[in-house]
Scaffold this active site. Structure first.
Site, PDB file in Angstrom:
ATOM      1  N   GLY A  15      -1.730   4.652  10.134  1.00  0.00           N
ATOM      2  CA  GLY A  15      -3.110   4.177  10.308  1.00  0.00           C
ATOM      3  C   GLY A  15      -3.571   4.656  11.675  1.00  0.00           C
ATOM      4  CB  ALA A  45      -1.811   1.809  15.615  1.00  0.00           C
ATOM      5  CD  GLN A  59     -10.885 -12.400  13.560  1.00  0.00           C
ATOM      6  OE1 GLN A  59     -10.905 -11.214  13.312  1.00  0.00           O
ATOM      7  NE2 GLN A  59     -11.258 -12.890  14.730  1.00  0.00           N
ATOM      8  CG  HIS A  94     -14.726 -11.268   8.766  1.00  0.00           C
ATOM      9  ND1 HIS A  94     -16.022 -11.462   8.370  1.00  0.00           N
ATOM     10  CD2 HIS A  94     -14.760 -10.300   9.716  1.00  0.00           C
ATOM     11  CE1 HIS A  94     -16.810 -10.636   9.052  1.00  0.00           C
ATOM     12  NE2 HIS A  94     -16.065  -9.927   9.881  1.00  0.00           N
ATOM     13  CD  GLU A 103     -18.556 -10.046  14.386  1.00  0.00           C
ATOM     14  OE1 GLU A 103     -17.496 -10.325  13.803  1.00  0.00           O
ATOM     15  OE2 GLU A 103     -18.750 -10.237  15.576  1.00  0.00           O
ATOM     16  NE  ARG A 138     -15.045 -10.750  13.362  1.00  0.00           N
ATOM     17  CZ  ARG A 138     -14.529  -9.549  13.252  1.00  0.00           C
ATOM     18  NH1 ARG A 138     -13.239  -9.405  13.094  1.00  0.00           N
ATOM     19  NH2 ARG A 138     -15.295  -8.496  13.299  1.00  0.00           N
ATOM     20  CG  HIS A 155     -10.871  -9.794   9.025  1.00  0.00           C
ATOM     21  ND1 HIS A 155     -11.089  -8.726   8.189  1.00  0.00           N
ATOM     22  CD2 HIS A 155     -11.373  -9.427  10.230  1.00  0.00           C
ATOM     23  CE1 HIS A 155     -11.702  -7.764   8.876  1.00  0.00           C
ATOM     24  NE2 HIS A 155     -11.872  -8.148  10.107  1.00  0.00           N
ATOM     25  NE  ARG A 211      -9.492  -8.244  14.988  1.00  0.00           N
ATOM     26  CZ  ARG A 211     -10.485  -7.505  14.475  1.00  0.00           C
ATOM     27  NH1 ARG A 211     -11.106  -6.637  15.219  1.00  0.00           N
ATOM     28  NH2 ARG A 211     -10.838  -7.657  13.215  1.00  0.00           N
TER      29      ARG A 211
HETATM   30  C1  LIG Z   1     -12.081  -4.798   6.121  1.00  0.00           C
HETATM   31  C2  LIG Z   1     -11.697  -4.691   7.573  1.00  0.00           C
HETATM   32  C3  LIG Z   1     -12.671  -4.400   8.522  1.00  0.00           C
HETATM   33  C4  LIG Z   1     -12.349  -4.267   9.867  1.00  0.00           C
HETATM   34  N1  LIG Z   1     -13.325  -3.952  10.760  1.00  0.00           N
HETATM   35  C5  LIG Z   1     -12.999  -3.776  12.061  1.00  0.00           C
HETATM   36  C6  LIG Z   1     -13.984  -3.384  13.012  1.00  0.00           C
HETATM   37  O1  LIG Z   1     -15.139  -3.198  12.696  1.00  0.00           O
HETATM   38  N2  LIG Z   1     -13.627  -3.206  14.285  1.00  0.00           N
HETATM   39  C7  LIG Z   1     -12.345  -3.399  14.691  1.00  0.00           C
HETATM   40  O2  LIG Z   1     -12.081  -3.190  15.860  1.00  0.00           O
HETATM   41  N3  LIG Z   1     -11.382  -3.766  13.805  1.00  0.00           N
HETATM   42  C8  LIG Z   1     -11.684  -3.961  12.508  1.00  0.00           C
HETATM   43  N4  LIG Z   1     -10.705  -4.348  11.615  1.00  0.00           N
HETATM   44  C9  LIG Z   1      -9.324  -4.464  12.054  1.00  0.00           C
HETATM   45  C10 LIG Z   1      -8.671  -3.109  12.123  1.00  0.00           C
HETATM   46  O3  LIG Z   1      -9.260  -2.226  11.231  1.00  0.00           O
HETATM   47  C11 LIG Z   1      -7.186  -3.157  11.788  1.00  0.00           C
HETATM   48  O4  LIG Z   1      -6.580  -4.118  12.552  1.00  0.00           O
HETATM   49  C12 LIG Z   1      -6.546  -1.838  12.093  1.00  0.00           C
HETATM   50  O5  LIG Z   1      -7.183  -0.818  11.371  1.00  0.00           O
HETATM   51  C13 LIG Z   1      -5.090  -1.802  11.790  1.00  0.00           C
HETATM   52  O6  LIG Z   1      -4.625  -0.486  12.024  1.00  0.00           O
HETATM   53  P1  LIG Z   1      -3.114  -0.096  12.027  1.00  0.00           P
HETATM   54  O7  LIG Z   1      -3.038   1.323  12.399  1.00  0.00           O
HETATM   55  O8  LIG Z   1      -2.374  -1.060  12.835  1.00  0.00           O
HETATM   56  O9  LIG Z   1      -2.666  -0.325  10.534  1.00  0.00           O
HETATM   57  P2  LIG Z   1      -3.112   0.336   9.139  1.00  0.00           P
HETATM   58  O10 LIG Z   1      -4.296   1.187   9.276  1.00  0.00           O
HETATM   59  O11 LIG Z   1      -3.142  -0.764   8.154  1.00  0.00           O
HETATM   60  O12 LIG Z   1      -1.935   1.298   8.815  1.00  0.00           O
HETATM   61  C14 LIG Z   1      -0.660   0.848   8.470  1.00  0.00           C
HETATM   62  C15 LIG Z   1       0.181   2.036   8.165  1.00  0.00           C
HETATM   63  O13 LIG Z   1       1.531   1.654   8.067  1.00  0.00           O
HETATM   64  C16 LIG Z   1       2.108   2.193   6.938  1.00  0.00           C
HETATM   65  N5  LIG Z   1       3.196   1.315   6.528  1.00  0.00           N
HETATM   66  C17 LIG Z   1       3.161  -0.025   6.344  1.00  0.00           C
HETATM   67  N6  LIG Z   1       4.360  -0.469   5.973  1.00  0.00           N
HETATM   68  C18 LIG Z   1       5.172   0.590   5.918  1.00  0.00           C
HETATM   69  C19 LIG Z   1       6.543   0.769   5.594  1.00  0.00           C
HETATM   70  N7  LIG Z   1       7.328  -0.241   5.237  1.00  0.00           N
HETATM   71  N8  LIG Z   1       7.051   2.016   5.635  1.00  0.00           N
HETATM   72  C20 LIG Z   1       6.276   3.068   5.981  1.00  0.00           C
HETATM   73  N9  LIG Z   1       4.996   2.942   6.302  1.00  0.00           N
HETATM   74  C21 LIG Z   1       4.453   1.719   6.280  1.00  0.00           C
HETATM   75  C22 LIG Z   1       1.002   2.343   5.962  1.00  0.00           C
HETATM   76  O14 LIG Z   1       1.257   3.407   5.082  1.00  0.00           O
HETATM   77  C23 LIG Z   1      -0.168   2.708   6.868  1.00  0.00           C
HETATM   78  O15 LIG Z   1      -0.210   4.092   7.068  1.00  0.00           O
HETATM   79  C24 LIG Z   1     -11.023  -4.478  10.275  1.00  0.00           C
HETATM   80  C25 LIG Z   1     -10.049  -4.790   9.333  1.00  0.00           C
HETATM   81  C26 LIG Z   1     -10.375  -4.907   7.987  1.00  0.00           C
HETATM   82  C27 LIG Z   1      -9.319  -5.270   7.008  1.00  0.00           C
END
Ligand SMILES: Cc1cc2nc3c(=O)[nH]c(=O)nc-3n(C[C@H](O)[C@H](O)[C@H](O)COP(=O)(O)OP(=O)(O)OC[C@H]3O[C@@H](n4cnc5c(N)ncnc54)[C@H](O)[C@@H]3O)c2cc1C
Ligand code: HEM
Ligand code: SF4
Ligand code: F3S
Ligand code: FES
Lengths: 295, 611, 126, 142
Positions: free
Chosen positions: B12, B14, B233, B235, B248, B281, B346, B381
């Site tokens: 994702g 991160a 959180q 939403h 939001e 929120r 959320h 958050r």
């Molecule tokens: C609908 C929605 C709207 C949002 N809007 C906002 C916003 O407007 N502004 C804001 O700042 N934040 C927002 N957030 C929060 C933010 O988007 C998320 O917290 C953030 O995108 C998480 O990113 P990440 O890279 O940590 O995880 P993710 O993008 O969820 O990625 C997780 C990754 O890990 C991998 N993975 C998981 N488990 C395994 C495993 N066992 N083995 C191998 N790979 C694995 C998956 O394949 C994926 O690639 C929102 C969240 C949601 C749900």
């Protein structure tokens, strides 16, 4: 001391249900309880009806597993899923998997038309399972993997070729004229952003590629999604003129834009409503124009 | 057997940012992810990315808002790192071509967001996350970073010293979905966990089906403490039938909430007299549920969010995606009618305990993104603060893991002299008292000296585990267990929490664990066996559910997202500390560590949080 | 800088010519049909009349151009369709040669016929 | 890769029913194009009989007894040939109309109404063909 602006009534109200006097709130609460009972009754009735097979959707789902005996020959399985308002094809598949056959396999994740993993061939057209309401479909609902790609298992197809095509158009921003300051952004006019906006919506679902007869016939054809990706960069004014030329060279290759026969099926199936044919045609014209400039 | 300098688990926002940073620092990087990168749930983020970019705004204001928003459970060094670096990271995204929405002069637009004292949320329509995710993936493609997509990471290869702080992580073991192969990935320098959210412990959530908290559970069982897990959180604006999020941004642009009586309750019932709909929120979510509980909800379930008065032009320009979502998933035309909304799970503020560089107490193991808790969000958050977290801490962790130049962290990880033992009375024994799968000290750990041996042993164990699951041909199916967990969490560990219900949840989780011992995988295939993967995910969900509930039971105060019926106030004397849960010998252990309120220039004094 | 214009590869050039010839053919084909089925009925066609028309230079050149564009358009269309169907390698080269030869024959034969009407002895060997 | 696994039903049969306007237009255009180029070859072959006429005795030519004139008139007296000509007209008209539609699409005109312009081409083709049947069949003896 509460640090939050909490309504005092809220507290008492949620703490104790017994409080003196017939307040408006009490009445509402009574009313609410009554409605809740009503709903519960309705729900039970609905369940009974569902149990009596009154409202079941008939799915015909493609099954295939190269390893499992009995599934090596592709076949269609029938599932009868109880219908709930708002149910999508994906919901129905999840229900069928969780209740009837845990080995039913399909990709899905976001449930909101953004991850692009559940493009399927539903009643003869490419759609996202999560974006397709069951109620819009005729029964039996025929669910198959995307045509024109290799089936891995059940509804899962091999996406490798699609990814290769997407990545072959240099799908990343490149420019030589970055602004000086560390914290200074490149400027982009609103009009220009508007121009590329639709093309940036692609979620790599592969529906378009699967629907295109040319892509089906010519394996090397870049395909609508990859061309659209190229469009997204070629039309971005931030990349500059020289880059644009380079971009045009990429899409001008023999298996690039010229292969498109304007069948429009890509545009029709794209779940993100990207006007793919329009973008492809515009690139064709841009390519011709830029080549005629000095003739 | 694969070998790299740095292995990033999860692709994702991160994970992608971490991989890019590590590669730029010269490391040989591979990403291992259960979904193809562009399928990650970062793509679903709608609203925006907070960054103090403009005159009149600066990182200190942003830090102040964030600390206040966190209800003083955020750690100041992490919060300051976030707010200082988010502007340059956002500009970096712009330089990578991200399609931000623009002002007339061509600069990046910003909009107001809940809990912010300045309109500092940069955005790309109502699909900011989609653009961020794709822009980052494009950079990964450009750099030729190797991606193992559709490889499910089963576990970490961690050595098994008694003290978690002495353990080290040497790689991961993953399952190739397409073929059923179980392989080891050795990491010479570090493993970065970026596995995202855990929303699947609830049944009404904005999270994806893949958000099963795998990273948190894996790190937890390797001995890394999980921090502030009770801080979930909810939403305030999700569509009632699916949980799809209505950003939001709608309220940011001026959308209004109404109850069944047509009242603008945020003001009329005094929930937030200043900020109204744009209050934090947790405040809005509770307000909505209070309205519903008091009988002023529509169909006793939801309230209305109205944006019609903004006018078609503005809506289409800035919130077009919302129109599609409301139409496709709720059958409502946002231009013609108000949209039904209710609170839904959320975001997880808590997660794997890390410092400001994503380091955990286990050497060589990092965590970033939603699965981590550097503690920037504390108890709540702010909208638009998660995406900057991904890129700021993603970059920091990638750089650190690759051995790049960094400063000494100020947040401490693992137990120290400051930590304090916790105690909570539970109705059942927690964890897996029957000794889950014959584990050694750390679940997934391996008693061995050399790195190779650790990896080798972990690989063996995981192969056995997969075989064991596949061998059985009778028992309980994971779907039932998962449904039971989701149900009890939604019933008992939701927005409003009370002791008895929390205990009930623990009993239910215990029962679910009991049933999990009997779990079997119905699909015998080694080709794309999603049944197997989900069965393993469900195991992780059990641990996650338990951590959340234990934390919620322990914290008897009302702070941020965490509301306790009998404890209607924030208890700063007692609770300016993080709840920590560590896995030790098959069961969770509770302890606390103090919040760091001292920033670079000032200390953030807890103030009343009013909006 | 010059080489960047060489990027106008065969693919693009052929595509453009296919359109240009099509635009031309719309007019000429319509004219052709109109002339030979509506103005003069098909059953009235005789050698003498055809020859009479062909002796006009403008008609003669129009028909030659018609022949050339139609041949190009038709043969290129077929070739294109085959590439779209995924024709590659040796097979494709073979098809290219066959199509080339066929169109050459067609052109030559068409030429000779037109000349016969027009009474031109351009290529007496044929 | 596209055909490497035979999915029977899905890949081959039954799919045509699900084709949309643009796909039908593509198929028809292809078909009519091939018919036209095929016809062009035959046409030139038939016309080649003019070569003998050119070297024939001018008197025979004047009397319309030369090979070319005889061939053409013999052919034109057959009903099948006349019917085939109607078919050819249909094919040509459709190819022209749809070709024009495609040229416009190439110029970026009418992309949004591409399905309607296809149907219009079909209808117009039908109308033109029906209207020209009397002319095409004029003078043929049954
Ligand atoms: C609908 C929605 C709207 C949002 N809007 C906002 C916003 O407007 N502004 C804001 O700042 N934040 C927002 N957030 C929060 C933010 O988007 C998320 O917290 C953030 O995108 C998480 O990113 P990440 O890279 O940590 O995880 P993710 O993008 O969820 O990625 C997780 C990754 O890990 C991998 N993975 C998981 N488990 C395994 C495993 N066992 N083995 C191998 N790979 C694995 C998956 O394949 C994926 O690639 C929102 C969240 C949601 C749900
Ligand atoms: C009269 C006006 C004509 C017009 C406007 C026209 C237009 C077109 C266009 C635009 C194409 C390209 C389709 C594409 O690549 O997407 C095409 C293809 C073709 N045309 Fe024509 N054309 C005309 C006449 C003819 C004639 C006279 C012939 C025969 C000699 C012919 C034979 C073909 C063939 C064989 C193709 C390829 C079909 C395929 O894709 O398989 N056309 N035409
Ligand atoms: S262009 Fe549309 S149909 Fe094609 S991959 Fe992208 S989103 Fe899917
Ligand atoms: S379907 Fe194929 S032919 Fe062109 S318009 Fe779309 S790419
Ligand atoms: S589940 Fe993500 S697009 Fe349908």
């Amino acid at each position: 001391m509460s640090t939050q602006r909490q309504q005092p009534e809220t507290e008492t109200e949620t703490e104790s249900t017994e409080s003196e006097g017939e307040t408006a709130q009490e009445r509402r609460l009574d009313e609410k309880r009554r409605r809740a009972e009503e709903r519960e009754r309705k729900r039970v009735e609905a369940e009974e009806r569902a149990a009596a097979d009154a409202e079941r959707y008939h799915l015909k789902v493609f099954r295939y597993d190269p390893e499992v005996e009995g599934k090596q020959e592709p076949r269609f399985d029938d599932f009868h899923v109880p219908y709930e308002p708002g149910m999508t094809v994906l919901d129905a598949l999840i229900y069928a998997r969780d209740q009837f056959d845990a080995s039913l396999t399909f990709r899905h994740s976001c449930r909101q038309a953004i991850c692009g993993s559940d493009a399927l061939f539903v009643n003869g057209s490419q759609r996202l399972g999560c974006q397709t309401q069951l109620s819009d479909l005729d029964q039996p609902v025929r669910i198959e993997p995307l045509p024109h790609s290799e089936v891995v298992k059940d509804l899962v197809v091999d996406m490798e070729h699609f990814y290769d095509q997407m990545e072959s158009v240099e799908p990343y921003f490149q420019t030589e004229n970055r602004p000086e300051g560390e914290l200074e952004e490149q400027r982009q006019s609103r009009e220009n952003r508007e121009k590329i906006k639709k093309s940036t919506r692609c979620i790599w679902c592969g529906a378009c590629m699967s629907s295109c007869n040319i892509a089906a016939g010519d394996n090397e054809y870049l395909g609508p999604a990859a061309i659209n990706k190229a469009y997204r960069f070629a039309m971005d004014e931030r990349e500059g003129e020289d880059m644009k030329q380079r971009r045009l060279e990429i899409i001008e290759q023999e298996h690039g834009v010229w292969r498109c026969q304007t069948q429009f099926s890509c545009t029709e199936v794209c779940p993100k409503d990207i006007p793919l044919t329009e973008h492809i045609q515009e690139l064709k014209r841009e390519a011709v124009k830029s080549n005629l400039k000095f003739w | 057997m694969y070998e790299y300098d740095v292995i990033v688990v999860g692709a994702g926002g991160a994970g992608l940012r971490a991989a890019i940073a590590a590669q730029e620092a010269g490391a040989d990087v591979a990403m291992v992810t259960k979904l193809h990168p562009v399928r990650s749930h970062t793509g679903a983020a709608e609203g925006g990315i907070n960054a103090a970019l403009r005159e009149g705004d600066d990182w200190e204001l942003h830090a102040y808002d964030t600390m206040k928003g966190s209800d003083y459970l955020g750690d100041a060094p992490a919060v300051e790192a976030l707010t200082q670096e988010s502007p340059e990271e956002v500009i970096q995204l712009e330089h990578w071509g991200m399609a931000f929405s623009r002002e007339d002069d061509g600069t990046v637009s910003q909009r107001p967001f809940g809990g912010l004292s300045f309109p500092r949320t940069t955005y790309a329509g109502a699909e900011t996350g989609h653009h961020l995710l794709h822009t980052l993936y494009e950079q990964v493609v450009k750099r030729g970073i190797e991606v193992f997509d559709e490889w499910y990471v089963l576990n970490l290869a961690v050595s098994d010293e008694d003290d978690p702080a002495e353990r080290s992580c040497h790689g991961v073991v993953a399952y190739e979905t397409a073929t059923g192969n179980v392989e080891a990935f050795t990491a010479r320098d570090g493993v970065v966990l970026a596995t995202g959210g855990l929303g699947q412990v609830y049944d009404h959530t904005t999270n994806a089906v893949a958000n099963t908290g795998d990273g948190v559970a894996m790190a937890y069982r390797a001995g890394v403490p999980a921090e502030d897990m009770e801080m979930i959180q909810f939403h305030p604006t999700t569509l009632p039938s699916t949980g799809v999020l209505i950003s939001e941004g709608v309220r940011g642009e001026g959308g209004i909430l109404y109850n069944d009586e047509g009242e603008r309750f945020m003001f009329e019932h005094g929930y937030a007299n200043n900020d109204g709909e744009l209050a934090s929120r947790d405040v809005v979510s509770r307000a909505e549920l209070t309205e519903v509980n008091e009988g002023r909800g529509i169909e006793d379930e939801y309230v209305h969010l109205d944006m019609r008065h903004l006018g078609e032009e503005r809506i289409v320009d800035r919130l077009e995606n919302i129109l599609h979502l409301a139409e496709d998933f709720e059958g409502v035309d946002g231009l013609e009618e108000p949209m039904p909304v209710k609170p839904g799970q959320h975001y997880a503020m808590g997660g794997i305990e890390t410092d400001e560089y994503g380091q955990t107490c286990v050497d060589g193991l990092y965590a970033v993104g939603e699965c981590a808790c550097a503690s920037v969000h504390g108890a709540n958050r702010l909208g638009g603060n998660a995406l900057p977290e991904l890129i700021v801490f993603g970059k920091r962790a990638g750089l650190h893991a690759a051995g790049g130049e960094t400063e000494a962290p100020r947040v401490t990880v693992g137990r120290s002299d400051d930590s304090e033992a916790g105690d909570v009375e539970t109705p059942v024994e927690l964890g897996e008292p029957w000794g889950s799968e014959g584990d050694a000290v750390a679940d997934g750990g391996a008693a061995a000296e050399t790195a190779e041996a650790v990896v080798e042993r972990s690989l063996e164990r995981e192969r056995e585990r997969v075989e064991r699951l596949l061998e059985r041909d009778d028992g309980t199916q994971h779907a039932e267990i998962r449904a039971a967990v989701q149900h009890t969490m939604t019933e008992n560990v939701n927005v409003f929490r009370e002791e008895a219900a929390l205990k009930e949840a623990l009993v239910d989780i215990h029962a679910a664990r009991e049933r999990y011992r009997d779990v079997y995988v119905a699909d015998p295939s080694s080709t794309y066996n999603t049944d197997l993967i989900q069965t393993i995910e469900t195991r992780n969900l059990l641990d996650i559910a338990e951590m959340i509930t234990v934390g919620a039971l322990a914290r008897d105060e009302f702070r941020g997202a965490h509301w306790r019926k009998k404890h209607q106030e924030r208890k700063d004397d007692e609770w300016l500390k993080h709840t920590m849960v560590s896995w030790s010998n098959g069961s969770p252990e509770l302890w606390y560590k103090p919040v760091v309120l001292e920033g670079e220039k000032k200390t953030y004094e807890p103030k009343e949080r009013s909006y | 800088m010059a080489e960047r214009y060489s990027s106008f590869r065969a693919g693009g050039r052929l595509w453009l010519w296919q359109r240009i010839t099509a635009a031309f053919l719309v007019v000429v084909l319509a004219f052709h049909f109109f002339l030979l089925h509506f103005v003069h009925h098909a059953d009235e066609v005789t050698f003498a009349m055809s020859a009479g028309r062909m002796e006009t230079w403008s008609y003669y050149s129009l028909m030659i151009l018609f022949l050339v564009t139609a041949t190009f358009h038709g043969v290129n269309g077929v070739y294109n369709a085959l590439i779209n169907a995924g024709l590659t390698g040796v097979k494709r080269q073979a098809v290219k040669v066959v199509l080339g030869v066929a169109s050459l024959l067609l052109l030559v034969q068409g030429f000779r016929t037109a000349n016969a009407w027009a009474g031109i002895d351009l290529l007496p060997i044929l | 890769m596209s055909q490497s696994y035979d999915r029977g039903l899905i890949e081959d049969f039954g799919r045509w029913r699900e084709f949309s306007a643009g796909m039908w237009a593509w198929i028809f255009h292809k078909f009519t194009g091939w018919v036209l180029i095929g016809y062009l070859f035959t046409h030139i072959a038939v016309l080649s009989t003019a070569l003998t006429s050119a070297s024939a005795d001018p008197a025979t030519v004047a009397a319309n007894q030369d090979l070319y004139t005889q061939t053409i008139q013999a052919l034109e007296s057959l009903l099948v040939v006349r019917l085939l000509e109607v078919g050819l007209l249909a094919v040509a008209v459709f190819h022209i109309l749809n070709g024009t539609r495609l040229l416009l699409v190439d110029l970026g005109i009418g992309l949004g109404t591409q399905d309607r312009s296809f149907y219009a081409s079909l209808i117009l083709t039908g109308a033109i063909v029906v209207a020209s049947i009397p002319t095409f069949l004029a003078g043929v003896s049954l």
